[in-house]
Scaffold this motif. Sequence first.
Motif, PDB file in Angstrom:
ATOM      1  N   MET A   1      31.695  42.039  30.054  1.00  0.00           N
ATOM      2  CA  MET A   1      33.066  41.583  30.165  1.00  0.00           C
ATOM      3  C   MET A   1      33.134  40.122  30.615  1.00  0.00           C
ATOM      4  O   MET A   1      34.060  39.432  30.251  1.00  0.00           O
ATOM      5  N   GLY A   2      32.188  39.706  31.410  1.00  0.00           N
ATOM      6  CA  GLY A   2      32.219  38.351  31.928  1.00  0.00           C
ATOM      7  C   GLY A   2      31.394  37.383  31.118  1.00  0.00           C
ATOM      8  O   GLY A   2      30.954  36.357  31.632  1.00  0.00           O
ATOM      9  N   THR A   3      31.177  37.695  29.831  1.00  0.00           N
ATOM     10  CA  THR A   3      30.407  36.794  28.985  1.00  0.00           C
ATOM     11  C   THR A   3      31.315  36.200  27.917  1.00  0.00           C
ATOM     12  O   THR A   3      32.394  36.717  27.638  1.00  0.00           O
ATOM     13  N   GLY A   4      30.881  35.117  27.320  1.00  0.00           N
ATOM     14  CA  GLY A   4      31.667  34.463  26.275  1.00  0.00           C
ATOM     15  C   GLY A   4      33.028  34.050  26.797  1.00  0.00           C
ATOM     16  O   GLY A   4      33.144  33.508  27.896  1.00  0.00           O
ATOM     17  N   PRO A   5      34.088  34.335  26.032  1.00  0.00           N
ATOM     18  CA  PRO A   5      35.439  33.995  26.491  1.00  0.00           C
ATOM     19  C   PRO A   5      35.823  34.713  27.789  1.00  0.00           C
ATOM     20  O   PRO A   5      36.694  34.251  28.520  1.00  0.00           O
ATOM     21  N   GLY A   6      35.156  35.809  28.098  1.00  0.00           N
ATOM     22  CA  GLY A   6      35.412  36.515  29.345  1.00  0.00           C
ATOM     23  C   GLY A   6      35.087  35.665  30.570  1.00  0.00           C
ATOM     24  O   GLY A   6      35.684  35.822  31.627  1.00  0.00           O
ATOM     25  N   ARG A   7      34.153  34.727  30.424  1.00  0.00           N
ATOM     26  CA  ARG A   7      33.826  33.810  31.529  1.00  0.00           C
ATOM     27  C   ARG A   7      35.010  32.929  31.884  1.00  0.00           C
ATOM     28  O   ARG A   7      35.242  32.624  33.046  1.00  0.00           O
ATOM     29  N   VAL A   8      35.750  32.514  30.869  1.00  0.00           N
ATOM     30  CA  VAL A   8      36.943  31.694  31.123  1.00  0.00           C
ATOM     31  C   VAL A   8      37.962  32.520  31.899  1.00  0.00           C
ATOM     32  O   VAL A   8      38.592  32.029  32.845  1.00  0.00           O
ATOM     33  N   LEU A   9      38.107  33.765  31.525  1.00  0.00           N
ATOM     34  CA  LEU A   9      39.023  34.663  32.220  1.00  0.00           C
ATOM     35  C   LEU A   9      38.590  34.856  33.675  1.00  0.00           C
ATOM     36  O   LEU A   9      39.413  34.785  34.597  1.00  0.00           O
ATOM     37  N   VAL A  10      37.300  35.067  33.889  1.00  0.00           N
ATOM     38  CA  VAL A  10      36.770  35.196  35.252  1.00  0.00           C
ATOM     39  C   VAL A  10      37.047  33.921  36.040  1.00  0.00           C
ATOM     40  O   VAL A  10      37.469  33.968  37.191  1.00  0.00           O
ATOM     41  N   TRP A  11      36.840  32.775  35.414  1.00  0.00           N
ATOM     42  CA  TRP A  11      37.078  31.491  36.085  1.00  0.00           C
ATOM     43  C   TRP A  11      38.540  31.367  36.493  1.00  0.00           C
ATOM     44  O   TRP A  11      38.831  31.013  37.640  1.00  0.00           O
ATOM     45  N   PHE A  12      39.461  31.648  35.572  1.00  0.00           N
ATOM     46  CA  PHE A  12      40.884  31.543  35.892  1.00  0.00           C
ATOM     47  C   PHE A  12      41.268  32.500  37.016  1.00  0.00           C
ATOM     48  O   PHE A  12      42.001  32.128  37.937  1.00  0.00           O
ATOM     49  N   TYR A  13      40.810  33.734  36.938  1.00  0.00           N
ATOM     50  CA  TYR A  13      41.139  34.681  37.997  1.00  0.00           C
ATOM     51  C   TYR A  13      40.526  34.248  39.327  1.00  0.00           C
ATOM     52  O   TYR A  13      41.145  34.408  40.382  1.00  0.00           O
ATOM     53  N   GLY A  14      39.332  33.701  39.299  1.00  0.00           N
ATOM     54  CA  GLY A  14      38.719  33.195  40.525  1.00  0.00           C
ATOM     55  C   GLY A  14      39.511  32.053  41.137  1.00  0.00           C
ATOM     56  O   GLY A  14      39.763  32.029  42.349  1.00  0.00           O
TER      57      GLY A  14
ATOM     58  N   THR B   1      39.129  39.764  39.561  1.00  0.00           N
ATOM     59  CA  THR B   1      37.939  38.916  39.461  1.00  0.00           C
ATOM     60  C   THR B   1      36.685  39.729  39.730  1.00  0.00           C
ATOM     61  O   THR B   1      35.710  39.679  38.969  1.00  0.00           O
ATOM     62  N   TYR B   2      36.705  40.494  40.818  1.00  0.00           N
ATOM     63  CA  TYR B   2      35.560  41.337  41.172  1.00  0.00           C
ATOM     64  C   TYR B   2      35.235  42.325  40.052  1.00  0.00           C
ATOM     65  O   TYR B   2      34.080  42.502  39.679  1.00  0.00           O
ATOM     66  N   SER B   3      36.258  42.961  39.503  1.00  0.00           N
ATOM     67  CA  SER B   3      36.041  43.953  38.441  1.00  0.00           C
ATOM     68  C   SER B   3      35.454  43.312  37.192  1.00  0.00           C
ATOM     69  O   SER B   3      34.570  43.894  36.553  1.00  0.00           O
ATOM     70  N   LEU B   4      35.940  42.129  36.840  1.00  0.00           N
ATOM     71  CA  LEU B   4      35.418  41.451  35.657  1.00  0.00           C
ATOM     72  C   LEU B   4      33.958  41.054  35.846  1.00  0.00           C
ATOM     73  O   LEU B   4      33.150  41.159  34.922  1.00  0.00           O
TER      74      LEU B   4
ATOM     75  N   VAL C   1      51.973  34.581  34.161  1.00  0.00           N
ATOM     76  CA  VAL C   1      52.501  35.533  33.190  1.00  0.00           C
ATOM     77  C   VAL C   1      51.593  35.610  31.955  1.00  0.00           C
ATOM     78  O   VAL C   1      51.519  36.650  31.295  1.00  0.00           O
ATOM     79  N   ILE C   2      50.885  34.555  31.671  1.00  0.00           N
ATOM     80  CA  ILE C   2      49.977  34.535  30.517  1.00  0.00           C
ATOM     81  C   ILE C   2      48.654  35.227  30.839  1.00  0.00           C
ATOM     82  O   ILE C   2      48.090  35.932  30.001  1.00  0.00           O
ATOM     83  N   LEU C   3      48.162  35.042  32.061  1.00  0.00           N
ATOM     84  CA  LEU C   3      46.853  35.551  32.458  1.00  0.00           C
ATOM     85  C   LEU C   3      46.711  37.069  32.324  1.00  0.00           C
ATOM     86  O   LEU C   3      45.721  37.537  31.740  1.00  0.00           O
ATOM     87  N   PRO C   4      47.659  37.880  32.807  1.00  0.00           N
ATOM     88  CA  PRO C   4      47.456  39.326  32.655  1.00  0.00           C
ATOM     89  C   PRO C   4      47.511  39.796  31.199  1.00  0.00           C
ATOM     90  O   PRO C   4      46.805  40.730  30.826  1.00  0.00           O
ATOM     91  N   VAL C   5      48.328  39.147  30.399  1.00  0.00           N
ATOM     92  CA  VAL C   5      48.383  39.512  28.974  1.00  0.00           C
ATOM     93  C   VAL C   5      47.037  39.209  28.318  1.00  0.00           C
ATOM     94  O   VAL C   5      46.467  40.048  27.606  1.00  0.00           O
ATOM     95  N   THR C   6      46.522  38.019  28.592  1.00  0.00           N
ATOM     96  CA  THR C   6      45.216  37.638  28.060  1.00  0.00           C
ATOM     97  C   THR C   6      44.134  38.575  28.576  1.00  0.00           C
ATOM     98  O   THR C   6      43.254  39.000  27.823  1.00  0.00           O
ATOM     99  N   GLY C   7      44.215  38.915  29.865  1.00  0.00           N
ATOM    100  CA  GLY C   7      43.244  39.831  30.450  1.00  0.00           C
ATOM    101  C   GLY C   7      43.270  41.198  29.802  1.00  0.00           C
ATOM    102  O   GLY C   7      42.219  41.773  29.497  1.00  0.00           O
ATOM    103  N   MET C   8      44.456  41.728  29.573  1.00  0.00           N
ATOM    104  CA  MET C   8      44.551  43.055  28.946  1.00  0.00           C
ATOM    105  C   MET C   8      44.010  43.033  27.520  1.00  0.00           C
ATOM    106  O   MET C   8      43.335  43.971  27.104  1.00  0.00           O
ATOM    107  N   ILE C   9      44.290  41.962  26.790  1.00  0.00           N
ATOM    108  CA  ILE C   9      43.751  41.848  25.423  1.00  0.00           C
ATOM    109  C   ILE C   9      42.230  41.814  25.468  1.00  0.00           C
ATOM    110  O   ILE C   9      41.554  42.518  24.717  1.00  0.00           O
ATOM    111  N   TRP C  10      41.683  40.990  26.367  1.00  0.00           N
ATOM    112  CA  TRP C  10      40.231  40.872  26.468  1.00  0.00           C
ATOM    113  C   TRP C  10      39.600  42.204  26.900  1.00  0.00           C
ATOM    114  O   TRP C  10      38.577  42.611  26.346  1.00  0.00           O
ATOM    115  N   LEU C  11      40.203  42.857  27.869  1.00  0.00           N
ATOM    116  CA  LEU C  11      39.646  44.110  28.355  1.00  0.00           C
ATOM    117  C   LEU C  11      39.696  45.212  27.305  1.00  0.00           C
ATOM    118  O   LEU C  11      38.808  46.059  27.232  1.00  0.00           O
TER     119      LEU C  11
END
Length: 126
Positions: A1-14, A53-56, A110-120
């Motif tokens: 989950m934390g690889t590729g584009p998921g790393r960007v998501l982890v970074w933003f959540y961090g 962040t921890y879960s990702l 508001v954008i982050l959780p939508v992006t997170g749900m799509i990625w997850l």
Amino acid sequence: MGTGPGRVLVWFYGVFTVAAASRSIVEVVRGFDRAPLAYSLSAVAAVVYGFITYSLVRGGERARRAALVCCAAELLGVLVVGAWTLAEPSAFPDSTVWSDFGMGYLFIPVILPVTGMIWLRRAKRA
């Protein structure tokens, strides 16, 4: 989950974990009695961001499901608080991370959780 584009998501959540936690700590120290609801909501946002962040980073199916539920709860929180701050501004003498749908943070809350749900959801298929 934390690889590729998921790393960007982890970074933003961090980053948002640190931003919301720092903000809530400063707000509470400077005068919690001035806007307790707003400051408490900023602290809640920090906890939610930290858990996601921890879960990702942790990975695995249980962590993915937990992060997905938290992203949905986060989105609900942003929408409720955003609408509430517009409908009854007097309830919030100071803003929160989620005020006005995250306008103070370029609408990323508001954008982050939508992006997170799509990625997850995509991570489940992988």
